[in-house]
Design a protein around this motif. Structure first.
Motif, PDB file in Angstrom:
ATOM      1  N   LEU A 133       0.710  -1.080   0.211  1.00 39.45           N
ATOM      2  CA  LEU A 133      -0.103   0.166   0.140  1.00 39.45           C
ATOM      3  C   LEU A 133       0.913   1.163  -0.059  1.00 39.45           C
ATOM      4  O   LEU A 133       0.486   2.363  -0.707  1.00 39.45           O
ATOM      5  N   ALA A 179       0.496   4.245  -2.503  1.00 38.45           N
ATOM      6  CA  ALA A 179       0.246   5.411  -2.040  1.00 38.45           C
ATOM      7  C   ALA A 179       1.385   6.607  -2.581  1.00 38.45           C
ATOM      8  O   ALA A 179       0.826   7.522  -2.718  1.00 38.45           O
ATOM      9  N   ASP A 183      -4.893   4.163  -4.282  1.00 35.85           N
ATOM     10  CA  ASP A 183      -5.599   3.394  -3.109  1.00 35.85           C
ATOM     11  C   ASP A 183      -6.446   2.375  -3.643  1.00 35.85           C
ATOM     12  O   ASP A 183      -6.724   2.333  -4.661  1.00 35.85           O
ATOM     13  N   ARG A 184      -6.996   1.860  -2.920  1.00 35.72           N
ATOM     14  CA  ARG A 184      -7.976   0.730  -2.975  1.00 35.72           C
ATOM     15  C   ARG A 184      -9.362   1.127  -3.871  1.00 35.72           C
ATOM     16  O   ARG A 184      -9.782   0.834  -4.817  1.00 35.72           O
TER      17      ARG A 184
END
Length: 350
Positions: A200, A204, A209-210
């Motif tokens: 992540l 980032a 992001d997700r």
């Protein structure tokens, strides 16, 4: 499993032969790149590689492909049952599942530490509850069990010209490189399962992001930030390949062409991803059959040359036997690579 491979490996018990054959079928069906590379090994070592792959694939299928309607609890129970069978097999009490019997037999034949299998099952179990990894260090901890230990399991089967301890870090790194390649190739499919295997913090750093990944997967639309993050992930993976590659020269020369071929074919997936514009959120990139065939045939030439040096001729009878084996291997490699007549962008399920 072919009778030739089983006979060469000294596997004579009918139930064990059936167990190894079941593992080979899993490898042939799902692990196209691995199966192709395995064809380049000396015939007496192939059964063990199929057994190790079959065990890993069986566990992975429980996590990802047990059935669309299977709950997390059902998957966990199935993994628990697999681990109980494995522990019984390690104690010499037998097991019902063929892939467990074959892997347990291979472990004994090659002196593979049982902890490598336990660590692998631990990582498989974490897939049932962990959906993302905050940092690369966190992901590396997971990959120790899911990928590095596969390299460690393989090392005694492949053989080395140095101590096993000296060769193992390179083998572990290559396992990690292969899995990082899978993670990059399968970003979209993993998203469908609710998982993100790219760190992540790396995402980032590029503004991803997700939510953005999910939006891109759902809409089919591209985003420059995602492309930038995927390019960085590919660069990271290439660094791991560079760290792993010196390990090939530490392997038994008759095994080295197999591993080199697997490395080249898997690293080529990164090239296919780049050529496809880092569109892995939307589709899987694969290496075409023509390229696979060219790499495989080059590997076969190296493998045959290494075997000739390792086992010089023993007169006309020995030469005839080796000639038949060479013809058999050439035909098998050509079939496994899908030939070089047409380019095809079908699925590489390795």
């Amino acid at each position: 499993m072919t009778a030739r491979e089983l006979d060469a490996a000294g596997i004579t018990d009918p139930s064990l032969r059936a167990a190894y054959t079941a593992s080979r079928l899993l490898n042939a069906r799902h692990g196209k790149t691995y199966f192709l590379a395995t064809r380049l090994l000396p015939v007496d070592r192939r059964a063990a590689v199929h057994a190790l792959y079959g065990f890993a694939r069986y566990a992975d299928d429980i996590v990802d492909d047990l059935g669309a309607g299977a709950s997390t609890g059902e998957r966990r129970l199935a993994l628990d049952a697999l681990e109980r069978q494995w522990l019984r097999a390690v104690r010499g009490e037998g097991a019902d599942e063929p892939v467990v019997r074959a892997a347990a037999d291979t472990r004994v034949r090659y002196g593979i530490p049982a902890r490598h299998f336990t660590d692998f099952l631990t990582s498989m179990r974490s897939d049932l509850s962990v959906e993302e990894y905050p940092t690369y260090a966190d992901l590396r901890s997971y990959m120790h069990g899911s990928a590095a230990v596969i390299g460690l399991q393989m090392t005694p089967v492949l053989g080395t010209v140095v101590s096993r301890a000296e060769a193992e870090p390179y083998a572990a790194a290559l396992g990690v490189a292969f899995q990082l390649t899978n993670f990059l190739r399968d970003v979209g499919e993993d998203l469908d399962r609710g998982r993100i295997y790219l760190p992540l913090d790396l995402l980032a750093a590029h503004g991803v992001d997700r939510e953005l990944l999910t939006w891109s997967r759902r809409t089919g639309r591209r985003d420059a930030r995602i492309t930038s993050a995927l390019r960085a992930a590919a660069a990271l993976t290439r660094d791991v390949y560079r760290a792993a590659e010196p390990g090939i020269e530490r392997l038994d020369p008759v095994s080295a062409p197999c591993v080199r071929t697997a490395l080249v074919l898997y690293r080529d997936i990164l090239g296919a991803i780049e050529e496809d514009g880092y569109a892995v959120v939307h589709r899987r990139a694969v290496v075409g059959r023509r390229r696979r065939a060219a790499v495989a045939l080059r590997g076969l030439a190296g493998a045959l040359a290494a075997r000739t040096v390792a086992r010089p001729g023993r007169g006309s009878g020995g030469g005839s036997e080796r000639g038949a084996g060479r013809a058999h291997d050439e035909a098998a490699v050509a079939a496994a690579s899908g030939g070089a007549v047409t380019e095809h962008r079908g699925e590489d399920g390795s």
